[in-house]
Structures are given as C-alpha cells and as structure tokens.
Design a protein around this motif. Sequence first.
Motif, short mmCIF file in Angstrom:
data_model
loop_
_atom_site.label_atom_id
_atom_site.label_comp_id
_atom_site.label_asym_id
_atom_site.label_seq_id
_atom_site.Cartn_x
_atom_site.Cartn_y
_atom_site.Cartn_z
N ALA A 136 0.80 -1.22 0.00
CA ALA A 136 0.00 0.00 0.00
C ALA A 136 0.84 1.27 0.00
O ALA A 136 0.36 2.33 -0.39
N GLY A 137 2.07 1.19 0.47
CA GLY A 137 2.87 2.40 0.65
C GLY A 137 3.57 2.87 -0.61
O GLY A 137 3.53 2.20 -1.66
N GLN A 138 4.23 4.04 -0.52
CA GLN A 138 5.05 4.53 -1.62
C GLN A 138 6.16 3.54 -1.88
O GLN A 138 6.69 2.93 -0.99
N SER A 142 0.37 -1.13 -6.22
CA SER A 142 -0.85 -1.57 -5.54
C SER A 142 -1.38 -2.84 -6.23
O SER A 142 -1.11 -3.07 -7.41
N LYS A 184 2.90 7.52 -6.04
CA LYS A 184 1.62 6.80 -5.92
C LYS A 184 0.65 7.65 -5.11
O LYS A 184 1.03 8.32 -4.17
N VAL A 185 -0.63 7.62 -5.49
CA VAL A 185 -1.66 8.27 -4.69
C VAL A 185 -2.22 7.21 -3.75
O VAL A 185 -2.74 6.20 -4.21
N SER A 187 -4.51 5.31 -1.05
CA SER A 187 -5.89 5.21 -0.61
C SER A 187 -6.90 5.84 -1.57
O SER A 187 -7.55 6.82 -1.25
#
Lengths: 330, 67
Positions: A136-138, A142, A184-185, A187
């Motif tokens: 989920a993180g930078q 995803s 990355k954006v 959520s």
Amino acid sequence: MQEIYAESFTLREGLVEVNEGHKAGADVYESDATVTATAHNTGQVTVTGDIDLNANKTPVSLTTFNYEDVIDENVLKGTRFERSMKSGAFNIDSDEFDRKVLIQVAPAIGEDIENTIWDGATTAQKALIAGLTPGAGQGSISAGAQTLAAAMPTRLVDSLPAVILHNASNAKAVPGAGLGDYIKVLSIATITAANIGAEYEKMYLAAPSKAVNHRAEPSRIFAPLAHRQFIKVANNAVSATADNKNFVIEGSGENEVISYNGHIINFVPLVTFMIFAIPSYMKVLMDLMSDVSALIIEKESNASQRRVLKNIQTMATWIVGQKYITLYGG
Amino acid sequence: MEENKVDKKVVLDTTNPFNTGVSYDMFLENVNAKNSVDNMLNKHKLSDGEKEYIKKELKEYKELKKK
C-alpha cells in the motif's frame, strides 16, 4: 450511418512529446546536476567535487507493426454499392463503397493507436508487472494496479501507464528493470460524480511540488474519457456554489477546456488510471508520425480483382523524470 | 574497558500497510486469532476511506495470488 471514431488527439495535438526519426531503437538520455556552494575562493579553481554532473542512457526498443488485409469487393454485387461500379466484368471497385466504408479504415487505425498509447501492455510487460511485490505504501505497486494491468488489452506496444508501472530506465533511483519511480496516490476510491473532486484533490496533494509549480511547462492531468461527464455533473450539482466548484470549464464544443486548480485536464482513453505530469516527460517514439494516416490501398498483383490494405507503424512509449510523475491507481 | 556497542536496528512496523517497505505478505503475516486485519487498521487510526481501500486491496491481492 458511419461509426464514430475517437479522435487521436494525443498525436494530432501533441498532448505528450512525440519524437520522430527512430527506425528500431532510441537512446534516451536523462541528466541532472547537483551543486554545493562554498566560501569565496580568490585562488585557482581546483577539483572540489562540488559540482556533480550525471547523464544516464537508457536504450529503448521500438516495435514495428501493421494493419493489413485483403478485401474482395465481389461480395458487394447485389448491394447498393454495385450502382457505383464501372461497367465491365473486371470492374468491381465501388466509388460509393470507397467514400462511405473504406474511408473509415484510417480513423479506425487512428483510434487504435490512441488506445495503444493509453491502455494496453505486451504479454511480457504484463508478466513483469504481475511479478512485482504489491503493497500500500510509496515504493510499492498496488494490487489494484496489478489487476488493471492484467486486464489491459494485450498489445504489441506498451502503453504509457504500463511503462510508468514497470520500466528498465537507468535514471531511476535503482537503475534497471523494476517498479517505476512514480509517485503513488495512497488510498484511492472508485471515481463517481459524487467523489471526483475529492479524488482529484488526493492526486493534487500527492504530486511533487516541483511538478505542481513547474511554470516553464505546466503539469497537466491526463484522465479517462468518462471523467468529462463526471466533472460536469459534479459541477452542476445542486449544492455546488461558484466557490465550491472544483473544476473550471471554459469554452464549449471543440474549444472546451476543463482544468483543476489551474492544471488543464486532457481526456484520453485511460482506464481507471490518472496521470499528473509535465507533458513532455511522457513520450511517444516513432519513425514518422504521419505513418498513422498513411494507408496503402492497391490492387493485388497478377490481375487479381482484390485490393490490399496496409498501414505500417514503428512506435514505443517512454517516460522520463519519473519521480515527478504521479500515477493515480498506481 | 571496551565500549559496549549497541547496533541500532530500524524495526519496520508491518502492522501498518501504508508504511514504506511493507508488502501485503508482510502485513498479512501478522494476522492471527487475536490480531485481525480490522484490529491492525484500527490500531493505526486510519480513516474509513483508508480502511476501505486496504480491504479492497487485500481482496484483489488474494484474487491475484490465486492466478
């Protein structure tokens, strides 16, 4: 009635940078300089290491592909198109067929090229993206992006989103093949008219400040075609006031321009992904851009009554300055 | 007398899926009878949107693993 073909704005209007003159491969260079100030020196300049210059070269291969077929207009006999065939048993070319049906081949190719630039991946690229470790993180792809990449049409050329997700640039933080260095954006949500403003805000806030404030070439937003409709519904919502409108819509029809916080939105055949980037950081490498509309139509040889259709292209997509590219859905 | 050298190790908290370097595999390794996905997401005071996103991601991740 003729089909409606999505116009290939990307090449025609230069939405991204198009580099011509490449037959099979291109070396893409990315360079940067880092400098350190020091106290005043009145003596001779010596080697200080205070000015560091870097130039990274990445070879990019282009793919040559074609659209080709043979048509046999003998099947048009007995139809309305027979009326425009010249007399003589050898003559089965229909002027009306050429004007009303055959003429659609070129725009259909244009639409396919447009779709190729924004949606699709080669079999090899799909495997590379599927092989990345999701998180989920930078710095992680995803699971949603992997699902989207797997669902992309399998093509002969990788689209821009596919290349953003995985590439072998030597200018990345970790050079070579692997996850792209995109921002990355975190959520995200499925975009609707009700939440489109909030989702665009997430992308805007995630984008690097240098890209947001780049005046020489303002960053643009590249969004799916359906967002135009969502945006207009959102802007026209009963509760929306002039102060609360997230999107500015200027002009109408062919001259309509929609922007978000000062950044023009280009609506292209992206699927779910959105990109916030300086346009020239995204590239289409080609032999010749006008190849898109160059369609060969000629009679087959040896007294054949059939006709040959052929269009041939050489192309690749590529990106530079990856750390300044924000990928919503990545 | 020798100095006692203490090696400082950076411990990655794998119970927060948004932490850089945490893969879904690492996050799911924390799940057990006493520690559910919801427990971990609540512990880090994630927003409803963030929790919903992670659950959707985990669902997609499990689907991808089946293939």
